[in-house]
Every structure is written in C-alpha cells, then in structure tokens.
Motif scaffolding. Structure first.
Motif, short mmCIF file in Angstrom:
data_model
loop_
_atom_site.label_atom_id
_atom_site.label_comp_id
_atom_site.label_asym_id
_atom_site.label_seq_id
_atom_site.Cartn_x
_atom_site.Cartn_y
_atom_site.Cartn_z
N THR A 218 33.14 48.68 45.68
CA THR A 218 34.39 48.15 45.14
C THR A 218 35.21 47.49 46.23
OG1 THR A 218 34.44 49.81 43.39
CG2 THR A 218 36.53 48.79 43.97
N LEU A 221 34.00 44.00 46.66
CA LEU A 221 34.48 43.16 45.57
C LEU A 221 35.95 42.81 45.74
CD1 LEU A 221 34.20 41.86 42.77
CD2 LEU A 221 34.50 44.12 41.76
N HIS A 224 36.76 40.11 48.30
CA HIS A 224 36.26 38.74 48.09
C HIS A 224 36.58 38.19 46.70
CE1 HIS A 224 33.83 40.08 51.55
NE2 HIS A 224 33.81 38.81 51.87
N LEU A 225 37.47 38.84 45.96
CA LEU A 225 37.86 38.30 44.67
C LEU A 225 38.37 36.87 44.84
CD1 LEU A 225 39.72 41.33 43.03
CD2 LEU A 225 37.59 40.28 42.21
N ASP A 239 38.04 43.61 33.67
CA ASP A 239 37.54 44.61 34.60
C ASP A 239 36.60 45.51 33.80
OD1 ASP A 239 37.09 46.57 36.49
OD2 ASP A 239 39.17 47.24 36.64
N VAL A 247 40.35 47.53 40.34
CA VAL A 247 40.07 46.10 40.35
C VAL A 247 41.02 45.38 39.40
CG1 VAL A 247 38.37 44.31 39.83
CG2 VAL A 247 37.67 46.39 41.04
N ALA A 306 34.82 40.94 36.20
CA ALA A 306 34.47 41.63 37.44
C ALA A 306 33.79 42.95 37.09
CB ALA A 306 35.72 41.89 38.28
N ASN A 308 31.52 46.42 38.78
CA ASN A 308 30.78 47.27 39.72
C ASN A 308 30.02 48.26 38.85
OD1 ASN A 308 29.79 48.93 41.70
ND2 ASN A 308 31.77 49.59 42.49
N TRP A 340 31.41 38.27 38.22
CA TRP A 340 31.33 38.68 39.63
C TRP A 340 30.88 40.14 39.66
CZ3 TRP A 340 34.00 36.27 44.19
CH2 TRP A 340 34.18 34.90 43.99
N THR A 341 29.73 40.37 40.27
CA THR A 341 29.10 41.69 40.25
C THR A 341 28.80 42.16 41.67
OG1 THR A 341 27.96 41.01 38.22
CG2 THR A 341 27.22 43.05 39.26
N VAL A 342 29.18 43.40 41.97
CA VAL A 342 28.78 44.00 43.24
C VAL A 342 27.73 45.06 42.92
CG1 VAL A 342 30.68 45.71 43.22
CG2 VAL A 342 29.59 45.07 45.38
N LEU A 371 27.38 41.09 46.74
CA LEU A 371 28.32 40.60 45.75
C LEU A 371 27.86 39.21 45.32
CD1 LEU A 371 31.03 40.64 44.19
CD2 LEU A 371 32.12 39.72 46.25
#
Length: 377
Positions: A218, A221, A224-225, A239, A247, A306, A308, A340-342, A371
């Motif tokens: 997290t 993430l 770097h959002l 989220d 997030v 976003a 995780n 956007w996935t970590v 990420l």
C-alpha cells in the motif's frame, strides 16, 4: 447432531478444490457445547465467525428437533461471502427463518447464554469480540471458542482472560481445540485504533488487514498515485478491496473535489474505512460499501480504480481472489479507464491484468512489490 454437515456447501467462489463447509473444529465446538446448549431457546445462542453456516444451522436444527425453538440464532460473519453461503445453506436445509446475520454490535450478543466462536487469527479481532460479549451477554454466558491448533496461540487464552474470570482448555481432537470462557467482566464495545501517517489518520477495528500501519504494498501505491485522476468531474475514484480505507481517504484529501467509492467484503474493513473517512473529514465525499468486489456498480461507470488485492484465503495463497477483482474492475471501468494495482511480484499478475483488463505498464517496482496501471480496452 440432526443436521448432516456434509449437505452444506461453501460459497461457490471458495477456491477450494475439494469444497467442504465444515471442519473438525466445528464438530468439536458443537460437541463441547452440547450440554450447555441443552434446553436453550435459539435466541439464547449466538454464533460468531461461522465459516459457511455449519455451527448456526446445527444449532437451529437441534432446536427444531427438541421443540425448544424460541427466537432465532444470531450470527455474525466478517466475510460477506460466508454470510451469503450461510443464507444459501439455511434455505437449502429449511432453516432460513431460524437464523439471522447481524453486525458485530450489542444487539448481536445481548442476553446470550451460549456463544459459539470460531477463533479469529487476529488477537485484536478476538479482543473486540470478547469485550463485546462481556459487555452485553447474560452474566451466566459461556463462550466456546474453537479453532485448528495450528492457527491458535497462547495469546488467545490471555485475551479471553482479560474479559472473563475463568478460561478452560479442552483436550485436542483431530488437530482442533476449544477454549471455554465463563464469568464475563469489564466488558467494552469495540472501538477502532487510530494512527496518523503523513497527515492521514488511519482507523482500524480488530482483524482488518495491516491494522493502523501501512503495509509496504500500500505504501508503494500511495507514493505513486497519479497527480491527476482520470475521468470526468462527476466520476468517483474507486478504492477496491479498501481495507482501512487509507487509499480512498488519501485520494479524497489530495483532490478536494473528488468523490471516492470504497468497497470491501469484510465487515471489519468497512467499519474501519468509514471511521477513517470520518476521522479525515472526507466522509461527505467518500462512501464505503460492503460488497463482493464492485457488484453494486453498473458497467462502464468509472474511470479510475486503485487496488491492493488480497492473495490469501485463510492461510493459503489463492490467486482466484485477485483475478475476480481484476475482472470486476474491468467491467466497471469505461474504455480508457485505468486500474492501478500493486501486487507481490512473485505472483506475476501482469498476464492476468493484460488479459482481463487491457494493456498494462509498470509504474514502480521494489524488491518485493510491483505497481502497474492497466488501461481498459
């Protein structure tokens, strides 16, 4: 025991190659508590942490068989999928009217004389449950708290002793054991712990992933959002699998005009995320839902998600959870929208993201986590 536990089914998306809706710990809990439950009305028995309904439905079936059926068996399950499995199994066995799923609050345990509890992995989660029972159950309540020995620790005994005057331990059977707690004392309702990270307050009820800390995935993430969130002005950023809501709250704080939609299937996570939103003063722009992925949202209705994703189901690594979340994020994203996935680099999710969502680029990478941003085709 009048209910054949082998007739019950787990939720279809359980990821278990040989699905079963009960285990040895369920059977031991039922056997150890049978004397205390004898003659009790259904409404005097509470079940917490039932995986797929084996405990609650056994209690309901035994009550029907003996004719002592007053009230309903009150049940709390953190997992929405478990709750849905209970409802399905209750309907299939004819006990839909005999059980009710409730939140983890005073009404769940008020006046209870027996509580059957599947021990949670988290001591903080157990502390929340023990305090609630001690505060609101009947003075003569007996708590039967069981689990698989490999997932139990001596710390669980200590947590129960904080709220009960006596804690006994049963003999082990089939690698399972039960702790029996009596004499409730010093009860207290659950309240979230709080911590602040870089100006953002994180609230966490017991059992939510990472608690009030920020796990390293997290953190990657958050660091770097994107500075500009894709989408129209009336879009809500999402989220997904929100956990504590850190997030979503960060997005809302960084972008004062942005609306945020957060979802998680865990009731503890949803409660935590709502508390996090309120603590940061963004609850007017951040809504939190308990949902299986994003099933409540329509197709092609968002431009930014976003995520995780969790990669464990219980103690086992289970990649089906992440793929389910990827697929539903893809459904909800508009063409050109971004996920956007970590993710833990060892799990190699990029191929799944490319297939389920669209072209995927790397945003950042550490020795353990990756990420990526995937653009919806």
């Amino acid at each position: 025991m009048s209910l054949d536990l082998n007739t019950l089914s787990p939720f279809p998306d359980s990821g278990d190659a040989a699905p079963r809706a009960h285990d040895a710990a369920d059977r031991l809990l039922l056997d150890e508590s049978v004397t205390e439950r004898a003659g009790l009305r259904r409404g005097e028995v509470v079940v917490i942490g039932d995986t797929y309904g084996a405990l609650a439905l056994s209690v309901a079936a035994e009550a029907a068989e003996t004719g002592v059926t007053g009230g309903i068996v009150r049940v709390h399950q953190d997992s929405l999928l478990g709750e849905r499995a209970l409802a399905r199994n209750a309907a299939a066995t004819g006990h839909a009217a005999s059980v009710a799923s409730l939140a983890l609050d005073a009404e769940l345990v008020r006046g209870a004389r027996v509580v059957l509890l599947r021990l949670p992995r988290s001591l903080d989660a157990l502390r929340d449950v023990a305090g609630l029972i001690a505060a609101h159950a009947a003075p003569e309540v007996v708590v039967f708290a069981g689990g698989r020995i490999k997932h139990m620790s001596l710390g669980m005994n200590d947590v129960l002793r904080e709220r009960f005057g006596r804690v006994d331990v049963t003999h082990a059977r089939q690698k399972s054991r039960v702790l029996i707690a009596r004499g409730p004392q010093d009860g207290v309702d659950p309240a979230p712990a709080r911590a602040e990270h870089d100006g953002v307050v994180v609230c966490a009820f017991g059992g939510v992933f990472a608690g009030t800390s920020i796990d390293i995935g997290t953190r990657l993430l958050l660091d770097h959002l994107p500075e500009a969130i894709p989408g129209a002005a009336d879009d809500a950023a999402i989220d997904l699998a929100c956990g504590t809501g850190i997030v979503g709250a960060t997005l809302a704080l960084r972008h004062p005009g942005l609306r945020v939609y957060a979802s998680d299937e865990s009731s503890a996570a949803v409660a935590s995320a709502r508390a996090t939103a309120a603590a940061n003063g963004v609850d007017d722009r951040m809504s939190v839902a308990r949902d299986d992925a994003l099933s409540a949202l329509p197709d092609a209705s968002a431009s930014f998600v976003a995520l995780n994703p969790p990669f464990h189901r219980g103690s086992a690594i289970d990649e089906t959870i992440a793929r389910h979340l990827f697929a539903d994020a893809a459904r909800v994203l508009r063409p050109g929208g971004e996920l956007w996935t970590v993710w833990n680099s060892a799990l190699q999710y990029r191929a799944s993201l490319e297939r389920l969502v669209g072209p995927t680029r790397q945003i950042a990478r550490t020795p353990k986590f990756t990420l990526t941003a995937s653009t919806r085709r």
